[in-house]
Design a protein around this motif. Structure first.
Motif, PDB file in Angstrom:
ATOM      1  N   THR A  18      68.915  77.132  44.862  1.00 29.56           N
ATOM      2  CA  THR A  18      68.196  75.854  44.818  1.00 29.56           C
ATOM      3  C   THR A  18      66.703  76.028  45.120  1.00 29.56           C
ATOM      4  O   THR A  18      65.853  75.484  44.405  1.00 29.56           O
ATOM      5  N   GLY A  19      66.383  76.787  46.161  1.00 29.02           N
ATOM      6  CA  GLY A  19      64.975  76.965  46.538  1.00 29.02           C
ATOM      7  C   GLY A  19      64.180  77.699  45.469  1.00 29.02           C
ATOM      8  O   GLY A  19      63.043  77.323  45.156  1.00 29.02           O
ATOM      9  N   LYS A  20      64.771  78.742  44.923  1.00 27.54           N
ATOM     10  CA  LYS A  20      64.075  79.517  43.885  1.00 27.54           C
ATOM     11  C   LYS A  20      63.821  78.660  42.641  1.00 27.54           C
ATOM     12  O   LYS A  20      62.772  78.769  42.000  1.00 27.54           O
ATOM     13  N   ILE A  21      64.799  77.820  42.285  1.00 32.53           N
ATOM     14  CA  ILE A  21      64.631  76.943  41.125  1.00 32.53           C
ATOM     15  C   ILE A  21      63.590  75.870  41.427  1.00 32.53           C
ATOM     16  O   ILE A  21      62.713  75.582  40.607  1.00 32.53           O
ATOM     17  N   ASN A  22      63.642  75.305  42.626  1.00 33.45           N
ATOM     18  CA  ASN A  22      62.642  74.295  42.992  1.00 33.45           C
ATOM     19  C   ASN A  22      61.229  74.877  42.972  1.00 33.45           C
ATOM     20  O   ASN A  22      60.270  74.189  42.582  1.00 33.45           O
ATOM     21  N   ALA A  23      61.082  76.131  43.353  1.00 30.72           N
ATOM     22  CA  ALA A  23      59.756  76.763  43.324  1.00 30.72           C
ATOM     23  C   ALA A  23      59.227  76.825  41.887  1.00 30.72           C
ATOM     24  O   ALA A  23      58.028  76.640  41.655  1.00 30.72           O
ATOM     25  N   LYS A  24      60.120  77.060  40.931  1.00 24.87           N
ATOM     26  CA  LYS A  24      59.702  77.080  39.511  1.00 24.87           C
ATOM     27  C   LYS A  24      59.159  75.712  39.094  1.00 24.87           C
ATOM     28  O   LYS A  24      58.155  75.622  38.378  1.00 24.87           O
ATOM     29  N   PHE A  25      59.851  74.644  39.510  1.00 21.34           N
ATOM     30  CA  PHE A  25      59.381  73.293  39.182  1.00 21.34           C
ATOM     31  C   PHE A  25      58.003  73.059  39.805  1.00 21.34           C
ATOM     32  O   PHE A  25      57.070  72.601  39.144  1.00 21.34           O
ATOM     33  N   GLU A  26      57.876  73.360  41.082  1.00 18.95           N
ATOM     34  CA  GLU A  26      56.623  73.094  41.791  1.00 18.95           C
ATOM     35  C   GLU A  26      55.481  73.939  41.228  1.00 18.95           C
ATOM     36  O   GLU A  26      54.364  73.451  41.073  1.00 18.95           O
ATOM     37  N   ASP A  27      55.755  75.197  40.902  1.00 21.33           N
ATOM     38  CA  ASP A  27      54.722  76.066  40.319  1.00 21.33           C
ATOM     39  C   ASP A  27      54.229  75.514  38.980  1.00 21.33           C
ATOM     40  O   ASP A  27      53.094  75.766  38.576  1.00 21.33           O
ATOM     41  N   ALA A  28      55.102  74.772  38.275  1.00 23.24           N
ATOM     42  CA  ALA A  28      54.733  74.194  36.979  1.00 23.24           C
ATOM     43  C   ALA A  28      54.036  72.839  37.134  1.00 23.24           C
ATOM     44  O   ALA A  28      53.707  72.191  36.142  1.00 23.24           O
ATOM     45  N   GLY A  29      53.849  72.398  38.366  1.00 21.63           N
ATOM     46  CA  GLY A  29      53.156  71.127  38.594  1.00 21.63           C
ATOM     47  C   GLY A  29      54.073  69.920  38.643  1.00 21.63           C
ATOM     48  O   GLY A  29      53.615  68.784  38.623  1.00 21.63           O
ATOM     49  N   LEU A  30      55.383  70.183  38.704  1.00 19.45           N
ATOM     50  CA  LEU A  30      56.334  69.070  38.838  1.00 19.45           C
ATOM     51  C   LEU A  30      56.594  68.819  40.322  1.00 19.45           C
ATOM     52  O   LEU A  30      56.771  69.766  41.095  1.00 19.45           O
ATOM     53  N   ARG A  31      56.628  67.540  40.693  1.00 14.50           N
ATOM     54  CA  ARG A  31      56.832  67.157  42.091  1.00 14.50           C
ATOM     55  C   ARG A  31      58.266  66.645  42.264  1.00 14.50           C
ATOM     56  O   ARG A  31      58.714  65.795  41.485  1.00 14.50           O
ATOM     57  N   ILE A  32      58.986  67.128  43.268  1.00 17.15           N
ATOM     58  CA  ILE A  32      60.348  66.666  43.540  1.00 17.15           C
ATOM     59  C   ILE A  32      60.237  65.403  44.397  1.00 17.15           C
ATOM     60  O   ILE A  32      59.920  65.478  45.583  1.00 17.15           O
ATOM     61  N   VAL A  33      60.459  64.231  43.784  1.00 16.78           N
ATOM     62  CA  VAL A  33      60.244  62.974  44.507  1.00 16.78           C
ATOM     63  C   VAL A  33      61.542  62.371  45.022  1.00 16.78           C
ATOM     64  O   VAL A  33      61.517  61.391  45.776  1.00 16.78           O
ATOM     65  N   ALA A  34      62.686  62.918  44.623  1.00 14.82           N
ATOM     66  CA  ALA A  34      63.986  62.502  45.182  1.00 14.82           C
ATOM     67  C   ALA A  34      64.941  63.660  44.952  1.00 14.82           C
ATOM     68  O   ALA A  34      64.844  64.356  43.938  1.00 14.82           O
TER      69      ALA A  34
END
Ligand code: ATP
Ligand code: MG
Length: 137
Positions: A18-34
């Motif tokens: 989960t953390g590694k995948i979330n880092a990919k989203f954040e590195d791409a400029g996507l914000r996890i809002v929920a």
């Protein structure tokens, strides 16, 4: 600014990615809002994927999605729907570009680690499927 529904699938939560995948989203400029971890029933998984009801892999897909917990999340950003699908990579990891989530983590075309909404209308419906208004700020 746009929002999209993302699911980290059982093959990925099981392998503690989960953390590694979330880092990919954040590195791409996507914000996890929920974000929340849930275990879908077969009925809930079947309802979520009802659009694929006639496809030969539907039963397998529903069984897989209900097999273990998933992490459902709302991602926000400029062109979030298209950007998320770019970061995810092709459905079949064999066809996914280098650096994408599916290239790095997916096990097969079925166990492919992530789901992402494919259009504005489905994003709206899929977000409402998992999150109430109170959970979205
Ligand atoms: P998703 O909707 O999960 O973001 P997608 O839009 O890339 O992925 P779809 O064609 O909508 O792919 O298929 C939905 C899901 O069904 C895929 O992500 C995959 O888990 C599963 N799936 C698709 N094709 C196959 C197949 N040939 N065999 C097994 N499972 C499949
Ligand atoms: Mg799809």
């Amino acid at each position: 600014i746009e929002r999209t529904l993302s699911i980290i699938k059982p093959d990925a939560t099981r392998r503690n990615l989960t953390g590694k995948i979330n880092a990919k989203f954040e590195d791409a400029g996507l914000r996890i809002v929920a974000q929340k971890r849930i275990h879908l029933s077969p009925a809930q998984a079947g309802q979520f994927y009802a659009v694929h009801k006639e496809r030969p892999f539907y039963g397998e897909l529903v069984e897989f999605m209900a097999s273990e917990p998933v992490v459902v999340q709302v991602l926000e950003g400029e062109n979030a729907i298209a950007k998320n699908r770019e970061v995810m990579g092709a459905t079949n990891p064999a066809n996914a570009d280098a650096g994408t989530i599916r290239k790095e983590f997916a096990l097969s075309v079925g166990e492919n680690s992530v789901h992402g909404s494919d259009a504005a209308e489905t994003a709206k419906e899929e977000i409402a499927f998992f999150f109430s208004g109170l959970e979205l700020v």
